[in-house]
Scaffold this motif. Structure first.
Motif, PDB file in Angstrom:
ATOM      1  N   ALA A 232      14.833  26.403   6.649  1.00  0.00           N
ATOM      2  CA  ALA A 232      15.508  27.606   6.284  1.00  0.00           C
ATOM      3  C   ALA A 232      16.992  27.668   6.933  1.00  0.00           C
ATOM      4  N   ARG A 233      17.387  27.123   8.074  1.00  0.00           N
ATOM      5  CA  ARG A 233      18.563  27.115   8.823  1.00  0.00           C
ATOM      6  C   ARG A 233      19.472  26.046   8.413  1.00  0.00           C
ATOM      7  N   HIS A 234      18.864  25.106   7.508  1.00  0.00           N
ATOM      8  CA  HIS A 234      19.808  24.000   7.141  1.00  0.00           C
ATOM      9  C   HIS A 234      21.093  24.100   6.253  1.00  0.00           C
ATOM     10  N   MET A 235      22.182  23.689   6.695  1.00  0.00           N
ATOM     11  CA  MET A 235      23.343  23.864   5.957  1.00  0.00           C
ATOM     12  C   MET A 235      23.359  23.355   4.742  1.00  0.00           C
ATOM     13  N   ASP A 236      22.575  22.534   4.250  1.00  0.00           N
ATOM     14  CA  ASP A 236      22.827  21.698   3.129  1.00  0.00           C
ATOM     15  C   ASP A 236      21.601  22.157   2.203  1.00  0.00           C
ATOM     16  N   VAL A 237      20.871  23.127   2.416  1.00  0.00           N
ATOM     17  CA  VAL A 237      19.878  23.839   1.726  1.00  0.00           C
ATOM     18  C   VAL A 237      20.443  24.856   0.943  1.00  0.00           C
ATOM     19  N   GLN A 238      20.376  24.767  -0.321  1.00  0.00           N
ATOM     20  CA  GLN A 238      21.150  26.008  -1.096  1.00  0.00           C
ATOM     21  C   GLN A 238      20.167  27.217  -1.524  1.00  0.00           C
ATOM     22  N   LEU A 239      18.883  27.011  -1.436  1.00  0.00           N
ATOM     23  CA  LEU A 239      18.105  27.962  -1.929  1.00  0.00           C
ATOM     24  C   LEU A 239      16.582  27.777  -1.241  1.00  0.00           C
ATOM     25  N   ILE A 240      15.972  28.915  -0.713  1.00  0.00           N
ATOM     26  CA  ILE A 240      14.682  28.766  -0.277  1.00  0.00           C
ATOM     27  C   ILE A 240      13.865  29.601  -1.299  1.00  0.00           C
ATOM     28  N   ALA A 241      12.814  28.819  -1.635  1.00  0.00           N
ATOM     29  CA  ALA A 241      12.184  29.337  -2.689  1.00  0.00           C
ATOM     30  C   ALA A 241      10.774  29.457  -1.881  1.00  0.00           C
ATOM     31  N   PHE A 242      10.399  30.705  -1.540  1.00  0.00           N
ATOM     32  CA  PHE A 242       9.276  31.214  -0.718  1.00  0.00           C
ATOM     33  C   PHE A 242       8.198  31.985  -1.226  1.00  0.00           C
ATOM     34  N   THR A 243       6.989  31.633  -0.993  1.00  0.00           N
ATOM     35  CA  THR A 243       5.852  32.355  -1.189  1.00  0.00           C
ATOM     36  C   THR A 243       5.136  32.332   0.432  1.00  0.00           C
ATOM     37  N   GLY A 244       4.909  33.689   0.804  1.00  0.00           N
ATOM     38  CA  GLY A 244       4.226  33.900   2.025  1.00  0.00           C
ATOM     39  C   GLY A 244       4.318  35.275   2.253  1.00  0.00           C
ATOM     40  N   SER A 245       4.099  35.370   3.790  1.00  0.00           N
ATOM     41  CA  SER A 245       4.100  37.006   4.317  1.00  0.00           C
ATOM     42  C   SER A 245       5.519  37.567   4.320  1.00  0.00           C
ATOM     43  N   GLU A 246       5.273  38.914   4.500  1.00  0.00           N
ATOM     44  CA  GLU A 246       6.761  39.597   4.743  1.00  0.00           C
ATOM     45  C   GLU A 246       7.174  39.326   6.001  1.00  0.00           C
ATOM     46  N   ARG A 247       6.473  39.270   7.003  1.00  0.00           N
ATOM     47  CA  ARG A 247       7.091  38.716   8.359  1.00  0.00           C
ATOM     48  C   ARG A 247       7.923  37.580   8.115  1.00  0.00           C
ATOM     49  N   THR A 248       7.419  36.599   7.714  1.00  0.00           N
ATOM     50  CA  THR A 248       8.226  35.450   7.407  1.00  0.00           C
ATOM     51  C   THR A 248       9.240  35.408   6.507  1.00  0.00           C
ATOM     52  N   GLY A 249       9.214  36.451   5.424  1.00  0.00           N
ATOM     53  CA  GLY A 249      10.417  36.703   4.511  1.00  0.00           C
ATOM     54  C   GLY A 249      11.604  37.080   5.457  1.00  0.00           C
ATOM     55  N   ARG A 250      10.929  38.214   6.211  1.00  0.00           N
ATOM     56  CA  ARG A 250      12.323  38.757   7.163  1.00  0.00           C
ATOM     57  C   ARG A 250      12.764  37.685   7.841  1.00  0.00           C
ATOM     58  N   GLN A 251      12.292  36.789   8.582  1.00  0.00           N
ATOM     59  CA  GLN A 251      12.872  35.573   9.246  1.00  0.00           C
ATOM     60  C   GLN A 251      13.740  34.548   8.197  1.00  0.00           C
ATOM     61  N   LEU A 252      13.406  34.546   7.168  1.00  0.00           N
ATOM     62  CA  LEU A 252      14.237  33.693   6.586  1.00  0.00           C
ATOM     63  C   LEU A 252      15.506  34.451   6.014  1.00  0.00           C
ATOM     64  N   LEU A 253      15.509  35.874   5.677  1.00  0.00           N
ATOM     65  CA  LEU A 253      16.570  36.415   5.276  1.00  0.00           C
ATOM     66  C   LEU A 253      17.612  36.167   6.653  1.00  0.00           C
ATOM     67  N   ARG A 254      17.031  36.176   7.770  1.00  0.00           N
ATOM     68  CA  ARG A 254      18.084  36.049   9.091  1.00  0.00           C
ATOM     69  C   ARG A 254      18.544  34.607   9.064  1.00  0.00           C
ATOM     70  N   ALA A 255      17.605  33.863   8.743  1.00  0.00           N
ATOM     71  CA  ALA A 255      18.167  32.356   8.764  1.00  0.00           C
ATOM     72  C   ALA A 255      18.905  31.886   7.991  1.00  0.00           C
TER      73      ALA A 255
END
Ligand code: NAD
Length: 498
Positions: A232-255
């Motif tokens: 999620a924090r990698h500078m060379d990843v252009q998109l996180i395509a995610f399925t999972g919990s709201e809690r993790t979703g919030r962490q991904l937005l921060r990352a």
């Protein structure tokens, strides 16, 4: 040797081919440190194998390979018909190994083998074929320019995609993201759940055997806050395509915000209402669909019809019939071909679901059936299908996702009340209703706050229709041709002629 013994022997052979290593650049590669995690089966709590506990350095290596493969153009610049041919071949190779994929998925998740054979694996193959077939049929656009100019818009792949998926449909949900990402020419790093990594590893292995270029489909295993966070924090990843919990979703937005402002697409939770109106005659069909709408996959489905809302005059009949169906659904060994309800994904998850049931009990709610763990003597994580009646719409049981085989039943008196209750959660994933009135069906289809509405049939869509939620159920869509859009940027090109 019994059929069960043969299946378990085959599982042992298969896991022996999946070392505790990430799959990067076309092969299993040792981690930087050698750490591994125990992988136990929900079936009986015994060790299946060990999986690599990848860290940020392992993720960096996987992303670097995916980026180099993207940059060299071997995949994205391939003629569309050739990319299609390779993806179709990939699908056929999965099909040829369908039984192996089904066995791995069942031992890892606790799902019945009948379900992984009939649903998870065939659906993954179907998804791959659907997007392969789309590759040479989706066109760009030519803009309405003056004759001295030619303007067109093309879709370009984003680059390296981070695919982060949960444990409830590991192969099926991963393929909803992998297939459109492949079709549009991206490369990727897939991070399966630490509870269910086997089929993702097998998939990456199969992709290489099918002829996909090394480095296109990489898999890193490990924990969410380690390997997942590093993706999620990698500078060379252009998109996180995610399925999972709201809690993790919030962490991904921060990352994403803290790194390269990468895009995110979310398929999160749900608390989907399933409405039954008194004008619908065939309550037996509704009872069967209402029961399986929550108990299928042990209730671990984001679109589970977890709130059954019933018009007052048919409440008692409906409740009686749903409970009658629930009592016929007996938890049993997932590897047994006759089983229709398997084990929950983990000990911790079973405990979390049971804690919700205990809360209902403590609050004096009416547990009409189930409400107990089952088969504890096996060491596995089973519970009985549970129906709780007269749940107040604002009670936490009717508001929060339980993600287990627990149905909350509530009655309503009027259409307005039904709509208020149905829309009265923070979610908006799916909703369904049964009514003989076309007018009411249309009114509710319009007014329900949900990404998917099903009239007179639960979960009645397939790969051809978009899948995703409103509100805190997420944003971005899987399935259908629309899913291709999120893996692309649009480039406008304009030529001016003398
Ligand atoms: P989860 O969010 O705990 O884990 C999902 C994935 O995210 C796993 O691979 C995990 O390792 C990873 N992860 C966890 N923390 C992370 C972090 N900080 N950074 C990066 N990655 C991280 O969810 P789960 O418990 O595996 O799955 C259950 C949830 O998934 C439920 O809430 C369910 O509703 C949701 N779900 C939604 C859909 C949908 O399509 N809407 C489908 C299935 C499941």
């Amino acid at each position: 040797m019994t059929t069960l013994d043969a299946a378990l022997a085959r599982v042992s052979q298969l896991v022996a081919t999946l070392p505790a290593q990430p799959f990067v650049n076309g092969a299993f590669q040792a981690t930087m440190h050698g750490d591994a995690l125990d992988n136990v089966s929900p079936r009986d709590g015994t060790l299946v194998n060990r999986i690599a506990r990848c860290n940020a350095a392992d993720v960096d290596n996987a992303v670097a390979n995916a980026k180099a493969t993207f940059d060299d153009g071997a995949w994205r610049r391939m003629a569309p018909r050739d990319r299609k041919r390779l993806m179709l071949h990939f699908a056929s190779m999965i099909e040829a190994r369908a039984e192996d994929f089904a066995l791995l998925e069942s031992i890892d998740t606790g799902k019945p083998i009948s379900a992984t054979r009939a649903f998870d694996v065939p659906q993954a193959i179907n998804t791959l074929r659907y997007y392969a077939e789309a590759i040479d049929k989706v066109y760009g656009e030519v803009g309405p320019s003056p004759s001295s100019r030619l303007s067109y818009a093309v879709h370009e792949p984003l680059g390296v995609i981070g695919v982060i998926v949960p444990w409830n449909f590991p192969l099926h949900l991963a393929m909803w993201k992998i297939a459109p990402a492949l079709a549009t020419g991206n490369t990727m790093v897939v991070k399966p759940s630490e509870l269910t990594s086997l089929t993702a590893l097998k998939l990456a292995q199969t992709a290489i055997e099918a002829g996909l270029p090394a480095g296109v489909l990489n898999v890193v295993t490990g924990l969410g806050h380690e390997a997942g966070d590093a993706v999620a924090r990698h500078m060379d990843v252009q998109l996180i395509a995610f399925t999972g919990s709201e809690r993790t979703g919030r962490q991904l937005l921060r990352a994403a915000a803290d790194s390269n402002l990468k895009r995110v697409s979310f398929e999160l939770g749900g608390k989907s209402p399933h409405l039954v109106f008194a004008d619908w005659q065939d309550l037996d069909t509704v009872a069967t669909q209402a029961a399986w709408g929550i108990f299928y996959n042990q209730g671990q489905i984001c679109t589970a019809g977890s709130r059954l809302l019933v018009e007052r005059p048919v409440m008692d009949t409906m409740l009686e019939r749903v409970v009658a169906v629930a009592r016929t659904i007996i938890p049993s060994d997932p590897m047994d071909e006759a089983t229709s309800l398997g084990a929950l994904s983990s000990k911790g998850h079973l405990e979390a679901v049971m804690a919700q049931v205990e809360r209902a009990r403590a609050d004096g709610l009416r547990i009409v059936c189930g409400g107990q763990v089952a088969r504890a003597e096996t060491g596995g994580y089973y519970m009985l299908p549970t129906v709780i009646a007269d749940v107040p719409p604002d009670h936490p049981l009717a508001q929060d996702e339980i993600f287990g085989p627990v149905l909350c039943v509530t009655s309503f008196e009027t259409d307005d009340e039904a709509l208020t209750i149905a829309n009265g959660t923070r979610y908006g994933l799916a909703a369904g209703l049964w009514t003989a009135s076309m007018n009411r069906a249309h009114r509710f289809a319009d007014a329900l706050v949900a990404g998917m509405v099903w009239v007179n049939g639960w979960d009645s869509c397939d790969i051809t229709m978009p899948f995703g939620g409103f509100r805190q159920s997420g944003f971005g869509r899987d399935r259908s041709i629309h899913a291709l859009e999120k893996y692309c940027d649009i480039k406008s090109v304009s030529y001016t002629f003398g």
